[in-house]
Structure formats: C-alpha cells, structure tokens
Write a protein that holds these residues in place. Sequence first.
Motif, PDB file in Angstrom:
ATOM      1  N   VAL A  39       1.839   2.624 -11.255  1.00  0.00           N
ATOM      2  CA  VAL A  39       1.734   1.327 -10.320  1.00  0.00           C
ATOM      3  C   VAL A  39       0.329   0.912 -10.611  1.00  0.00           C
ATOM      4  O   VAL A  39      -0.614   1.474 -10.315  1.00  0.00           O
ATOM      5  CB  VAL A  39       2.035   1.453  -8.904  1.00  0.00           C
ATOM      6  CG1 VAL A  39       1.972   0.378  -8.004  1.00  0.00           C
ATOM      7  CG2 VAL A  39       3.313   2.306  -8.815  1.00  0.00           C
ATOM      8  N   ASN A  55       0.883  -1.097   0.068  1.00  0.00           N
ATOM      9  CA  ASN A  55       0.161   0.110   0.017  1.00  0.00           C
ATOM     10  C   ASN A  55       0.750   1.233  -0.012  1.00  0.00           C
ATOM     11  O   ASN A  55       0.475   2.309  -0.581  1.00  0.00           O
ATOM     12  CB  ASN A  55      -0.928  -0.025   0.924  1.00  0.00           C
ATOM     13  CG  ASN A  55      -1.937  -0.974   1.087  1.00  0.00           C
ATOM     14  OD1 ASN A  55      -2.441  -1.228  -0.065  1.00  0.00           O
ATOM     15  ND2 ASN A  55      -2.730  -1.325   1.945  1.00  0.00           N
ATOM     16  N   ALA A 106       2.008   1.703  -3.378  1.00  0.00           N
ATOM     17  CA  ALA A 106       0.792   2.321  -4.194  1.00  0.00           C
ATOM     18  C   ALA A 106       0.611   3.733  -3.917  1.00  0.00           C
ATOM     19  O   ALA A 106      -0.079   4.337  -4.957  1.00  0.00           O
ATOM     20  CB  ALA A 106      -0.302   1.290  -4.161  1.00  0.00           C
ATOM     21  N   GLY A 107       0.958   4.047  -2.920  1.00  0.00           N
ATOM     22  CA  GLY A 107       0.596   5.332  -2.313  1.00  0.00           C
ATOM     23  C   GLY A 107      -0.472   5.913  -1.649  1.00  0.00           C
ATOM     24  O   GLY A 107      -1.054   6.962  -1.408  1.00  0.00           O
ATOM     25  N   PHE A 108      -0.775   4.604  -1.028  1.00  0.00           N
ATOM     26  CA  PHE A 108      -2.167   4.946   0.042  1.00  0.00           C
ATOM     27  C   PHE A 108      -1.673   5.229   1.631  1.00  0.00           C
ATOM     28  O   PHE A 108      -2.770   5.285   2.381  1.00  0.00           O
ATOM     29  CB  PHE A 108      -3.101   3.395   0.023  1.00  0.00           C
ATOM     30  CG  PHE A 108      -3.400   3.127  -1.207  1.00  0.00           C
ATOM     31  CD1 PHE A 108      -3.874   4.218  -2.295  1.00  0.00           C
ATOM     32  CD2 PHE A 108      -3.302   1.623  -1.637  1.00  0.00           C
ATOM     33  CE1 PHE A 108      -4.213   3.796  -3.334  1.00  0.00           C
ATOM     34  CE2 PHE A 108      -3.801   1.554  -3.163  1.00  0.00           C
ATOM     35  CZ  PHE A 108      -4.346   2.439  -4.032  1.00  0.00           C
ATOM     36  N   ALA A 149     -11.849  -5.823  -6.594  1.00  0.00           N
ATOM     37  CA  ALA A 149     -12.063  -4.487  -6.269  1.00  0.00           C
ATOM     38  C   ALA A 149     -12.657  -4.145  -7.802  1.00  0.00           C
ATOM     39  O   ALA A 149     -12.192  -3.019  -8.456  1.00  0.00           O
ATOM     40  CB  ALA A 149     -11.264  -3.394  -5.899  1.00  0.00           C
ATOM     41  N   PHE A 188      -6.088  -6.532  -6.310  1.00  0.00           N
ATOM     42  CA  PHE A 188      -6.677  -6.636  -4.799  1.00  0.00           C
ATOM     43  C   PHE A 188      -6.956  -7.926  -4.715  1.00  0.00           C
ATOM     44  O   PHE A 188      -7.557  -8.855  -5.461  1.00  0.00           O
ATOM     45  CB  PHE A 188      -7.782  -5.579  -4.536  1.00  0.00           C
ATOM     46  CG  PHE A 188      -7.283  -4.220  -4.690  1.00  0.00           C
ATOM     47  CD1 PHE A 188      -6.845  -3.581  -3.575  1.00  0.00           C
ATOM     48  CD2 PHE A 188      -7.255  -3.661  -5.809  1.00  0.00           C
ATOM     49  CE1 PHE A 188      -6.385  -2.209  -3.670  1.00  0.00           C
ATOM     50  CE2 PHE A 188      -7.066  -2.245  -6.023  1.00  0.00           C
ATOM     51  CZ  PHE A 188      -6.546  -1.312  -5.245  1.00  0.00           C
ATOM     52  N   PRO A 223       0.747  11.423  -5.454  1.00  0.00           N
ATOM     53  CA  PRO A 223      -0.495  10.911  -5.579  1.00  0.00           C
ATOM     54  C   PRO A 223      -0.632   9.452  -6.372  1.00  0.00           C
ATOM     55  O   PRO A 223       0.157   9.282  -7.198  1.00  0.00           O
ATOM     56  CB  PRO A 223      -1.333  11.681  -6.346  1.00  0.00           C
ATOM     57  CG  PRO A 223      -0.511  12.885  -6.464  1.00  0.00           C
ATOM     58  CD  PRO A 223       0.862  12.887  -6.472  1.00  0.00           C
ATOM     59  N   ALA A 224      -1.458   8.615  -5.721  1.00  0.00           N
ATOM     60  CA  ALA A 224      -1.512   7.416  -6.396  1.00  0.00           C
ATOM     61  C   ALA A 224      -1.579   7.252  -7.645  1.00  0.00           C
ATOM     62  O   ALA A 224      -1.095   6.529  -8.603  1.00  0.00           O
ATOM     63  CB  ALA A 224      -2.580   6.575  -5.500  1.00  0.00           C
ATOM     64  N   GLU A 225      -2.440   8.112  -8.405  1.00  0.00           N
ATOM     65  CA  GLU A 225      -3.007   8.146  -9.741  1.00  0.00           C
ATOM     66  C   GLU A 225      -1.701   8.496 -10.784  1.00  0.00           C
ATOM     67  O   GLU A 225      -1.927   8.297 -11.905  1.00  0.00           O
ATOM     68  CB  GLU A 225      -3.982   8.933  -9.725  1.00  0.00           C
ATOM     69  CG  GLU A 225      -4.048  10.439  -9.582  1.00  0.00           C
ATOM     70  CD  GLU A 225      -4.358  10.990  -8.335  1.00  0.00           C
ATOM     71  OE1 GLU A 225      -4.350   9.958  -7.462  1.00  0.00           O
ATOM     72  OE2 GLU A 225      -4.731  12.020  -8.045  1.00  0.00           O
TER      73      GLU A 225
END
Lengths: 515, 386, 336
Positions: B99, B59, B62-64, B107, B103, B93-95
């Motif tokens: 990457v 995570n 992934a940037g969470f 998801a 899940f 940011p994740a977007e």
Amino acid sequence: MLVGGISASTQLFSHLWQTVLPTYLVNTLWLGLLVVLLALFFGVISAAIITQTNVFFKQQLRWLLLLPMAMPAYLVAYLYTDLFDYAGPVQRMLRSTFTWNSPADYWFFDIRTLPGASVMLALVLFPYIYMLSRGAFEQQDENLFRASRLLGLSAKKSFFKIALPLARPAIAVAASLVLMETLADFATVQYFAVNTLTTVIYDTWLGYGDIGAANALASILMLLILFAVLAEQRSRAGLRHQSNRPNLNKELIQLSLSQQIMASLFCWSLVVSGFLLPLALLINMALEYSDVEQLTGLLSIGINSLKMSVIAATIAVFIALILGLYQRLHSDKYAKIPQQISGFGYAIPGTVLAMAMLSTLGPLDHWLNDSAEFLGFTPPGLLLSGTIFAVVFALVVRFSAIANGTIISGIKQIPHSLDYAPATLGAKLNRSLIKVHLPLLKPAIVMAWLLVFVEAMKELPAVLILRPFNFETLSSKIYQLISDEMLEQGALGAILIVLFGLLPIVMLNKSEKKI
Amino acid sequence: MTSLVTSTQDDTSILLTIEKLSIKLQDKVILSSLDLRLNEGDILGLVGASGCGKTTLLNTIAGFVKVNEGTITLDGRILNSKLANNKDEINLPAEQRQVGMIFQDYALFPHLTVKENIAFGIAKLSKAKQTQQIDQLLHILKLTDYRDSYIHQLSGGQQQRVAIARALAPKPKLLLLDEPFSNIDARLRNELMVEIRLLLKEFKTTAIFVTHNKDEVFTFADKMAVMSQGQLLQFDQPSIVCQQPNSYQVADFLQLGSWLPCAVTTSLNTILATSLLGEFELASESAAAQQALTYLLVKPSQLILTTDLAENIIANAQVEYISMTEQGYHYHLQSLDTLPTDPPTQASHLAFTKLSLYSDNILNLKQKVRLDIKQENLLFFNKSMA
Amino acid sequence: MLKKIFYSTFLSLFLVSSFNVSAAEEVNVYSYRQPFLVEPLFTKFTEQTGVKVNVVFAKNGMAERLEREGKYSPADILLTTDISRLVELRDKDLVQVVNSEVLNAAIPKQYHAQDNTWFALTTRVRNIYSAKRLGEIDINYEDLADPKYKDRICTRSGKHPYNVALVSAMISEHGEEYTLDWLKKFKANLARKPQGSDRGQVQAIHQNLCDISLGNSYYFGNMLKDEKQKVWADAVYINFPNQKNRGAHINISGVAMAKYAPNSKNAQMLMEFLVSKPAQQLYAETNMEYPVRADVEASELVASWGEFKADDLPLEAIAENRKTALKLIDQAQFDL
C-alpha cells in the motif's frame, strides 16, 4: 628581557616536545576519541532502546538514564578504583573463590589506565548524548516513519535509514559537548595518572614556573576545543528537521523476549554503574565513617558551595536573559555575536580559565589599588582577584554557555507574534518583556539556573586556584581528600553534590510530564 | 438499511474489501462496523467532517492502527483479520501491505535527494532497474532537473510530485492520499488534480483519497464515500450521491441545498407535508411520512422568486443577507410569518432562517419577496438517523 | 511560595558573601599544608594571642598567585612543604627577611636560610618502604635502579616535589649523566605507571602489586593511625636508605613571611609560635614529622623507628638543581 623570556619558553617548549609532549598529546586525542565513542555507544543505543522499542521498565529507565549526569567523574573514578583494586571487594572475592594468591595468578583489568579513565568519563557524560538524541528521536515526524514503512522497510530498518541520519546533528552537538567536558577534565585524569594536555599545562605553569609555555600549551588545547566547537556549530546549522507532530504514539519495534531482556539489561547496567552503584558505595562509606563533627564541618563548606553556585547561576541566567532578549529584539546579524562569544567559555578548561582570570583580574586590582592610593584613600586590597568575585566570575564565564543555550531555546519557543502583540495593545516594550516574555520563559529560566548551579557545584580546577581565604567548597574538599586516598571523610559531602545534581534532572522530568 | 455497495459492474474485479471494521482508540469508538468495497482502478474520494474517522480509516488500511474487529483484504491477501472475542489475529506489518501513501505534508526524507527519496522503496531492485524506473518517473513528473536536489530546495508543487513519484515507484496495489491538495495554492489546485488524476489513470492505480472538500471529489474521484461518526453513509458515483443523497447528513454535509421544515399531516388518504412555502404530497411508504416533522432539501435551482407583489401574491420571506458570487447574488432568506422562537411553537418550528437563493435580481436587505418551490424531484429527509 | 524562598535565600547569601572585612588583629596564611594539620596550631595561636588566622589552602600555584597579587597581596605567612618551593619564593622575591632571635635560636643552622628568608618547621625523610615478605633489607636510593627489583617498585608521579627533591639530591651527589641513567633504570623497574599518593604506594605493596616504594616518613605514622590504612602500613617496613654512606635524603616543611605582609608583626608572632615547644610537639604528634627543634622529641611512634643518619647536603643545593631534575625526569619519560 622579553626576548630572554620568549627564548626560555621556546627552549622549554622544545624540551617538552622532545620528551613528553607527543605522548601527552596522543593521550589527549585518544582520551577524547575513546570517551566520545563510548559515550555515543552508551547514549545513542540507550536513547534508541527507550524511544523505539517496547523494552521493560521503559517509563522508569527513561529518566533513570539521566541520573549519571549528577555524578562528578572524579568521584566515580575514585569509587571504582576502590572497588576494582587488588584489595577491593571484587578482586578479594575472586581470589577467595578461586584460591588465587597473588596478582601473578590471574589477569584483572587495571582501571587506572587511559581506557579506564575513558570508561569513567563516558559513564557520567553519556547522558548528554542520551538526552539530546532521545529528544531528536522523539521530535521526528511520525509520517516519515510511516512513509518508510509503506515503502517496504521494517520498523527496525526505518530506524537506521531514517531516524538515525535525521538525529545526526543533535548527536553531533552532544558529542562535541562530551568532547569539551573531556578535554576540560582535570581531576579524573590526574587521579588515574593519565597524562594529558591539561597535566602538561599544570606542569609547565606550576612545575617549571613558565607561564609563557603554559599559555602556548593552553592555546593548543584551545585549538583542539575550537575544532570541536566549530564542528558543533556547523552541525547545528544543519539542524533543520523538527516536527510539530512528535511521534510519541508511533509504532514501536517489537523485541523478542530475549532481546527485551538484553536491551533492558543494557540500560540498567548504565544506570547502575553510572549512578546507583557509586551512590550506594558513597552511602555505605558515609554510614561507616561519618560522625557529627564531620557533618558540621561539611555544613559550613556546603554553605560556601551553595553561596558560590547560587550567585554564579543567578548572574549567568541574568546575562543570558539580557543577551537572549537583545538578540530576539534586534534581528541584525551582529546581535548574535555577544551570545556566540559567551558560548566559548564553556569550552575553556577550568585550569586555563583560572590562569586567564589571574592575569586579567590581577592587573585590574593593581590599577584599582594604585588609583585609590593616588587619590589618597587606603588601598582596598585585592577586591577582584582575592575574593569570591574571581571564583564567581570564572564560573559565570565558564557556564554562561549552558545558560545561554537553555534560555535561547526557551525564547525560540515564544511565537514571534508575541513580540508585537503587546505593542498593539498599547504596552511598552519593557512592560511586555516583563509581563509576557519572562513568565513564558519561566521554565527555561529555572532550568538554566539549575544547570549552571549544578555545574558550579561540581567545578573543580577554577575553584581550586581562585578561591579566597578560608574558602573551601565541597568539590575542592572532596578532591583533596581523594588525592590523599581518604574520600571516606568526605563521603557525606560527595552525597550532597550528587543530590544537588539531581535537582535539574527532577525538574526536567517534571516539566516533561506537564507537556 | 440500504446497501452501501455500489451497483457492481461485472467487468471489473473487486480489489479492496473491508468488512465489519471497528476501531477504538483510547476507549473512543472511531470506526464502527464499517463495510467498503473498491473496484480495481477506481479512485475513491472519502469525505466527511473532521473527526469522522476518515484519516483513521486510511491509517488502518496502511497498517498503522490496530484493528479491534473486522477484516481488510487487498487483492485476495488478508491485511487484517480480527474477530471479536477471538485471539487469532492477522495484522500484516505496514511494510508488507503493498500500500502506498501520500501524506498531507508529504513526509519526504529531508536528508535524501529527490532521486534517493524515490529509490527508497525500490532498494531491492538492481541498480540498473532502479535508475530506469526513477528516470521514467522523473520524466513523467517533470522532475528530471531536480534529480539531485534536496527536498527543501523544491517548491510545494514539486515536493508533492516527488511524494507521488516515491509512492508510485514500488508499484503499490493501492495508493492512499491524505488531503493531498490542502497545502496547495487554490489557483494551482485544480490543474494539479487533473494532472495527477491522469497520472493515476495512466498507471492504472487504485486510490483512496481523503478530503473535506467535496469539489475535489468531483474533479478527482470516480467514486465518492461520505463518512460520519465512524460509518459510511453513502458510497456511489459522485453524481449519484449529489442527485440522490441518501440521508439528511449526506445532503447537509455536501451542502446540496437549504432545509425547509415541513409538518406532516394526513388528510383524505393523502399525506401532506406543510411548509411556510406551501404544501407537498408525500408517498405513503416514504420514510418522511412516518415523522411528524420532515425537511425538504431545497436546491437553489428549485426556488422560484417573485418580487412583484400583488394582492394574490403575498410575500412569505424577506432578505436577511446578501453576498456576491460568480453565480450572481447570493441571498439568505428568512420566513416572514413567524420568527423562530425558543421553545418552538407549533407554527415557529416551521420557520426557516437561511434559505439560499442565487439570483441575478438585485434585492435589498429586508425586502419582502414571494418564494415558491418547483414541485419536481422533491427530497425529504428526517434529521435523526433512525 | 517557592519563589519567595528562592529570592530570600539568594539575597541573604549575597549579603553575607565574603568580601573580607578586615578584623582588628589578624594574620593571613597561604598554606600548602593541610587543614587537619595546621588548624589545631592556629586555634592554639589565636587562644594565646587573640590574633585571628585566615587561611587559604592550596595544592599548587602559591608563587604564581603571590606574583600576580604583588604589593597588594593580603598574604602574611607562607606555609609550604619542600625546600624547593621555599627557595623559589625567595628567588622570585616574594618573601622578606625576618630577623628574629627566637627563630634563630630554635632552628638549627642548616634548617633556615643564611639570609633568614625561610625557616624549616619540621623535617621528614624520603624513606623506602619495603614489603615485609622481603624480610629486613638494607637499601640505598641507588638500588632502585637495580634490575633485581624489576617490576617490583611503585612510586607517585616523578614530578611530585618530594621526588623532584630526591632527584635533585641525586644530581648533587652523582651528576646529571648518572642521574638520568638511574632514572631510566628506576623507571624500568616500576611495576606500574607512577600514580596516586605516597599512601597509595604502600597500599599497592599491601596488594602485592610491588615490593618497594618511596614515601615520606610521616605517612607511615599517619597510616598506622587510620583504621582503613593500618592494614596497608602493617604490610611494610620503613627503611632509612643510604645509612652506610651519605645518609637518608631529608626534606623540610617550612615557613616564610610574604614580602608585602600587611600584618608583619602578627606574622612574626605566628612564626615564632610555630617553632615554640608546644607547637613543635603538636607537629610531632599530629603529623608524625620530626620537629625541627633539637629539644623536642619526635613522637613515640616515630622515635620507635630508630635513629638514622641524615644526608648533610645543604638544602639550598637541592633547590638549585630543581629545574634540571624536572628536565631529567621528563627526559627519562618517568611518568609515561
């Protein structure tokens, strides 16, 4: 005779159709549309702000936004009319600031219009949409948003492409609730002289004295409502997505300072205009006009209201429990039917319901009395239609849908294995219901009870028509005072209704915190 | 401490670099000063007990998850950079990370069709381009017939393939997989793993996948990393990790064998490890030699079983537990001399209770047997990390 | 703990819930008239006679309720405003004849039914209020259609019984065609859609939203007594219309005895009490209405508005035209 009656009805009907009915119908549709759109605007946006962003005062606004639910629409309507009238403080201030003298000198919106009524209704009904869409947003699976982010969408875009479409069924349910409430409204539109179908039903029934035509009109109204109900049930059928991983810790949309202020202002203005300001106006009135004599008078009326609402809420919850548990334990497809039928009651406006009550309970009473006489007893009088029974019965019919909904969703949260587990331990069915299901349902039972209780406290038309001798309730009293432009005398009673209305909201908030 | 960086092959370049990564969540240390380097095109299997921080690591990449300290670089781009006591921070940011992730529950978007799910990440491309890519993916993943189906109409395996297609469509630099096979039927699992591995290789995708099942790593991964308590214990090719586990925890987690307690004694310049099953010589410079008590990793293949007891072949263990496996009978053996007592006495701390033995011989419960250990490639470990 | 409180309140509430146990001497009243007005009268009545008065107050639907209750209706006395409602009760055969010398002696002939089915208790005028800023004016109901009042008139809903009665009277006087035309022009003169109560119209004049409004006489007196509404009333004159011709439109509040009255003796007692001098005085003082008895003075305030000429149109004529009036009001789209 019968033919004559029918043709008289058709004559009246065609007369109404040629004169006022189209306008009333259009008004009704506009009102429904405007209220739903406004309530969606208020409710969905505030829910989005609360769940998706880092807005100021988030924790407080989260529950404050529910408060307008406690305000009866007709109260808000009266208070705002008072506030924004030509002689009201707002226009007075404007005039003195700009040295205007007459209405011709400036333009000011007229609150007693269809849009005005729509805003009033939307201000107190939007919390339904806020509550359900907030729930939907929070229940959405966190991973869906993560997936969306990783596929290149920002948090904001993800909201529009994922959260909003997924919340649509919940929002549709809420919107249809709002629509039903709007179509059933009687006092607000009457006070604002916005003539809707409810008005024309009243007119034909009580003005023209034509119950046939009134029934025909009521059927049109019911048809409209039926559409709303069907739409709601259809969308509920599509309500599949729910996650066991609520995304309470998910990444929020980071607003810039000015955006944060704007978003916060949006929410606060809803809270203030839907609750805080009307309450303040009421308190101000109460302080200015109340005396001890009024207080004692209101007390006895308040006890009537309490009595009526307590009985109605208890019966409604009891019935809901029986229906809900029956449905749970009998999985055949017909088990759902009683509960679905009872759900329709909510869609029936109080006026129509009262008419139906009179025409069913009346003959029943006659039959009772006739048989008593025949058997040589003194006729007991109008046991059903002439007592609090009629009022309570109407309230139960009208609000059992609320009780059902709450109880059923409570029952759904009990794992099915618990239906069988007690049996494996040697407990009989009724013991397992009492020892296992009821305790687990306690929060749902309390919630259902409170919701019905509050709605019963606020309900007006049914009470107005069906109440027995010497029986005044807070809502009927306030309505009468309002129609004589004398709410001041009943401000304390109005505050009481609002305070009672706060109970379920406080409960809701408490039970949420426990989780 | 030995370097955790794999013996670098010079012909491939490093794609992902993680340095001194520390994560705290609610004042609990989840990752502490973790380093990791991954070559382009490699599939890394990340194993560890639950709660070891492996999902948090995914995570974070992934940037969470907010980084407390450390840097993450992907293909020369800094994803995260945060130094302790320094306010300057990079947190892409994740977007924007390029990457992808698959899940555990996939998801997938329930309100979109298969096609729309796959198109979700490539909305910026022209319609024609999108269609072409989607068609290609649908074909490769054998989903063409389900193009316009909704997710709930698909089986679990199909759903997983959609998730893969969706994640691959934007051509991510790095693909993360969070326990991708845990929801799959055991019978299908192996087949699917092989299939997906081939697919990732075909797309030349670099990937990290998280699992708690070491067998998945052996089937699926090029590299293996073992995590415990927020740190990487070992990082290498799976075969090397198995043959040369670098710590008690790694060997224990991977269940490479049973543990035989040994007391360390010195006599006549030789350092001896004495167990209830015999004595072994220790190299004086080995870590085990510094301890009073050390543990020998006994792989099942190292055990020699003797059932015919004689005067000079004295029984030293007895059968405590029997089960059937595809490799023959599986026995748990317990030392004979002393039963473990509490507190351990000098002799009792050498006692063992669950030495694993696979054998085709039929033994009875409580049968006394003689065990010996093959004296080759003996691995001694100390229980404490230090 | 909470549970216990909940159960005990619930139980006690249920036990005392009102399934009316009949007391020895009582009389049941269905009333359109408001509590503040009739409760002092009933208190006095009970003091004098020991008969308990039970009331249900309603705004609408009394006839419908009585019809459904039929012969088991508990109602003894029906108190209403507006002649049409009284006549409707009789036409639907919901009331009974009361032959009482007391009533006949107290009430002038034109204010009770020929067949003694209904009796007026008070009379009221449908006045035209005008803004003081217009100066004193002489006005007829017909003038409400005069274009010179364009956008300057306010009124409550055309379908309110008081307005319907006025329209009925207009039909009696001028015929349907004239009345429809009058309604349309009247409608065109409205400053705003018909809304609110008679008091609200005076408020609107005070707010300068309009200059002219229709309103019953007693509201003026009552507003002057109310601390908030006095400013509104101070902004207007009360005018008695059509003084130079047929006279001002009169309506009544009245009483009738329910057909199946279970306590008819007490009911007659109450009716007779209501026309007694003290009761009539109370009516005059508490609600500023004109007492129906010729020998009871109007309140000082009401009297100060001066003598006036009343339209002598028989009240029953107003009732006869009620449905036609309603239709004309719809046709003129008066409320839209």
